[in-house]
Design an enzyme around this catalytic site. Structure first.
Site, PDB file in Angstrom:
ATOM      1  N   LYS A 101      25.866 -20.389   2.864  1.00 48.96           N
ATOM      2  CA  LYS A 101      25.390 -19.475   1.809  1.00 48.96           C
ATOM      3  C   LYS A 101      24.901 -20.204   0.567  1.00 48.96           C
ATOM      4  O   LYS A 101      23.972 -19.737  -0.091  1.00 48.96           O
ATOM      5  CB  LYS A 101      26.510 -18.504   1.411  1.00 48.96           C
ATOM      6  CG  LYS A 101      26.756 -17.400   2.429  1.00 48.96           C
ATOM      7  CD  LYS A 101      27.733 -16.380   1.881  1.00 48.96           C
ATOM      8  CE  LYS A 101      27.992 -15.277   2.882  1.00 48.96           C
ATOM      9  NZ  LYS A 101      28.865 -14.219   2.356  1.00 48.96           N
ATOM     10  N   ASP A 152      25.978  -8.981  -1.036  1.00 50.81           N
ATOM     11  CA  ASP A 152      27.406  -8.697  -1.221  1.00 50.81           C
ATOM     12  C   ASP A 152      27.664  -8.097  -2.613  1.00 50.81           C
ATOM     13  O   ASP A 152      28.558  -7.263  -2.773  1.00 50.81           O
ATOM     14  CB  ASP A 152      28.242  -9.983  -1.089  1.00 50.81           C
ATOM     15  CG  ASP A 152      28.425 -10.408   0.355  1.00 50.81           C
ATOM     16  OD1 ASP A 152      28.215  -9.580   1.261  1.00 50.81           O
ATOM     17  OD2 ASP A 152      28.788 -11.586   0.584  1.00 50.81           O
TER      18      ASP A 152
HETATM   19  P1  NAP Z   1      36.157 -18.743   1.497  1.00 48.41           P
HETATM   20  O1  NAP Z   1      35.043 -19.166   0.590  1.00 48.41           O
HETATM   21  O2  NAP Z   1      36.584 -19.625   2.604  1.00 48.41           O
HETATM   22  O3  NAP Z   1      37.448 -18.457   0.549  1.00 48.41           O
HETATM   23  C1  NAP Z   1      38.712 -18.173   1.113  1.00 48.41           C
HETATM   24  C2  NAP Z   1      39.665 -17.619   0.062  1.00 48.41           C
HETATM   25  O4  NAP Z   1      40.930 -17.337   0.694  1.00 48.41           O
HETATM   26  C3  NAP Z   1      39.965 -18.599  -1.076  1.00 48.41           C
HETATM   27  O5  NAP Z   1      40.269 -17.880  -2.238  1.00 48.41           O
HETATM   28  C4  NAP Z   1      41.204 -19.324  -0.505  1.00 48.41           C
HETATM   29  O6  NAP Z   1      41.996 -19.932  -1.509  1.00 48.41           O
HETATM   30  C5  NAP Z   1      41.955 -18.144   0.084  1.00 48.41           C
HETATM   31  N1  NAP Z   1      42.927 -18.584   1.097  1.00 48.41           N
HETATM   32  C6  NAP Z   1      42.666 -19.011   2.359  1.00 48.41           C
HETATM   33  N2  NAP Z   1      43.817 -19.324   2.992  1.00 48.41           N
HETATM   34  C7  NAP Z   1      44.812 -19.102   2.105  1.00 48.41           C
HETATM   35  C8  NAP Z   1      46.225 -19.243   2.165  1.00 48.41           C
HETATM   36  N3  NAP Z   1      46.852 -19.676   3.283  1.00 48.41           N
HETATM   37  N4  NAP Z   1      46.964 -18.917   1.073  1.00 48.41           N
HETATM   38  C9  NAP Z   1      46.348 -18.472  -0.056  1.00 48.41           C
HETATM   39  N5  NAP Z   1      45.009 -18.303  -0.174  1.00 48.41           N
HETATM   40  C10 NAP Z   1      44.254 -18.630   0.893  1.00 48.41           C
HETATM   41  O7  NAP Z   1      35.844 -17.340   2.176  1.00 48.41           O
HETATM   42  P2  NAP Z   1      35.006 -16.105   1.567  1.00 48.41           P
HETATM   43  O8  NAP Z   1      33.623 -16.143   2.076  1.00 48.41           O
HETATM   44  O9  NAP Z   1      35.216 -16.066   0.094  1.00 48.41           O
HETATM   45  O10 NAP Z   1      35.728 -14.868   2.291  1.00 48.41           O
HETATM   46  C11 NAP Z   1      37.034 -14.435   1.919  1.00 48.41           C
HETATM   47  C12 NAP Z   1      37.399 -13.171   2.711  1.00 48.41           C
HETATM   48  O11 NAP Z   1      36.534 -12.103   2.374  1.00 48.41           O
HETATM   49  C13 NAP Z   1      37.294 -13.342   4.232  1.00 48.41           C
HETATM   50  O12 NAP Z   1      38.399 -12.697   4.834  1.00 48.41           O
HETATM   51  C14 NAP Z   1      36.026 -12.607   4.585  1.00 48.41           C
HETATM   52  O13 NAP Z   1      36.065 -12.060   5.900  1.00 48.41           O
HETATM   53  C15 NAP Z   1      36.022 -11.506   3.554  1.00 48.41           C
HETATM   54  N6  NAP Z   1      34.658 -11.025   3.312  1.00 48.41           N
HETATM   55  C16 NAP Z   1      34.384  -9.752   3.615  1.00 48.41           C
HETATM   56  C17 NAP Z   1      33.114  -9.257   3.405  1.00 48.41           C
HETATM   57  C18 NAP Z   1      32.819  -7.822   3.712  1.00 48.41           C
HETATM   58  O14 NAP Z   1      31.647  -7.479   3.836  1.00 48.41           O
HETATM   59  N7  NAP Z   1      33.812  -6.972   3.823  1.00 48.41           N
HETATM   60  C19 NAP Z   1      32.102 -10.090   2.898  1.00 48.41           C
HETATM   61  C20 NAP Z   1      32.413 -11.411   2.574  1.00 48.41           C
HETATM   62  C21 NAP Z   1      33.710 -11.878   2.816  1.00 48.41           C
HETATM   63  P3  NAP Z   1      41.677 -21.459  -1.951  1.00 48.41           P
HETATM   64  O15 NAP Z   1      40.492 -21.376  -2.859  1.00 48.41           O
HETATM   65  O16 NAP Z   1      42.920 -21.891  -2.620  1.00 48.41           O
HETATM   66  O17 NAP Z   1      41.383 -22.227  -0.688  1.00 48.41           O
END
Ligand code: NAP
Length: 287
Positions: A67, A103
């Site tokens: 992205k 988004d």
């Molecule tokens: P990302 O950039 O990989 O970020 C992951 C996030 O989760 C970070 O804040 C990370 O914290 C946290 N995290 C991961 N493992 C963790 C753990 N064990 N303990 C505490 N925090 C943890 O992913 P993203 O793109 O932002 O997506 C995040 C979520 O949103 C995903 O589940 C995705 O499916 C969902 N999402 C949904 C939509 C929708 O359309 N509904 C769209 C986009 C994303 P750190 O920064 O500390 O690593």
């Protein structure tokens, strides 16, 4: 004329919901187009974007991990993509290959449709790409925002990019004041992958016991499963809640409109997304 081909690019794509959802929209409207999942390694990203320039692909959705870097290969970015530094949609606009981050309006749309007050203080949990999009959407709606993330520096980086000047405070997810501060917020948004099936901690809730009360609205971006541990907790506390499916459909519908210029059939897309999620079992993929 050959049918146009659209695709989602990312890796891993696993059981991405986007192909089922977008194909259902094309088919429903009788548009002769196909939509594929194209697993794309970082070293192949530039070539994929070139495929759009050459016309072998008509438009793209972009997901993890491309992205941010996809922006380098485009002619222009729409304001939301410029401010978040991330694109999830690539489309042609006035002869320029353009990136947009649907988004952001998708999140705003979820909150608007749910009637969430713009004056509610918001707790945004997360620091990755989804949190960036949510932060921009929340600030544009006028919310006062507090961010919490496991790695506070990452959330700080997101906040400094989108709201320079330090107006968005950031705390660690294990800060002892988290539950109390959550109770002071009318709106809670989870943009972490905690609670996601197939993710790093499917049984975990980003908020501890006692952090939620009746007057709050909880939006969990995780869409698999439909009821995450956070949503279970929100429901038990009497909160109003919404899961990630509405956002998933809304961002896809906005991409569809950018590519085709046609209003997307939301109900058709939602039904296809729900079917794809049910059929996907314990596998997972993005977007
Ligand atoms: P990302 O950039 O990989 O970020 C992951 C996030 O989760 C970070 O804040 C990370 O914290 C946290 N995290 C991961 N493992 C963790 C753990 N064990 N303990 C505490 N925090 C943890 O992913 P993203 O793109 O932002 O997506 C995040 C979520 O949103 C995903 O589940 C995705 O499916 C969902 N999402 C949904 C939509 C929708 O359309 N509904 C769209 C986009 C994303 P750190 O920064 O500390 O690593």
């Amino acid at each position: 004329m050959a049918p146009e081909t659209y695709a989602v690019i990312g890796i891993p794509l696993g059981h991405s919901v986007s192909p089922a959802m977008q194909q259902a929209a094309f088919d429903h409207l009788g548009i002769d187009a196909s939509y594929k999942a194209l697993e794309t390694r970082p070293e192949d990203l530039e070539q994929r974007v070139k495929d759009v320039r050459r016309g072998s692909l008509a438009g793209l959705n972009v997901t993890i991990p491309h992205k941010t870097r996809a922006v380098e290969y485009l002619d222009a970015t729409a304001p939301t993509a410029t401010r978040t530094g991330a694109v999830n949609t690539i489309f042609w606009r006035d002869g320029a290959l353009t990136g947009e981050n649907t988004d952001v309006p998708a999140i705003a749309g979820v909150l608007d449709r749910a009637g969430v007050s713009r004056s509610a203080r918001a707790l945004l949990i997360g620091g990755g790409g989804a949190a960036r999009a949510a932060l921009l959407a929340l600030l544009e709606r006028g919310h006062e925002v507090l961010m919490a993330n496991r790695t506070p520096e990452r959330a700080r980086g997101a906040a400094d990019r989108i709201a320079p000047g330090g107006s968005v405070p950031v705390i660690a997810l294990d800060d002892p004041s988290l539950a109390r501060r959550a109770r002071e917020c009318g709106l809670i948004v989870n943009a972490t992958s905690l609670g996601m099936e197939g993710g790093p901690a499917p049984e975990a809730s980003p908020l501890p016991e006692g952090a939620l009360g009746r007057e709050q609205f909880v939006f969990d971006m995780v869409y698999r499963p439909e009821r995450t541990p956070l949503i279970e907790r929100a429901q038990a506390a009497g909160c109003i809640w919404v899961g990630g499916l509405d956002m998933l459909v809304a961002q896809g519908a906005l991409s569809f409109r950018l590519w085709t210029g046609v209003e997307a059939p939301l109900e058709v897309m939602a039904a296809a997304a729900r079917r794809a999620l049910q059929g996907a079992g314990s596998h997972h993929g993005s977007g």
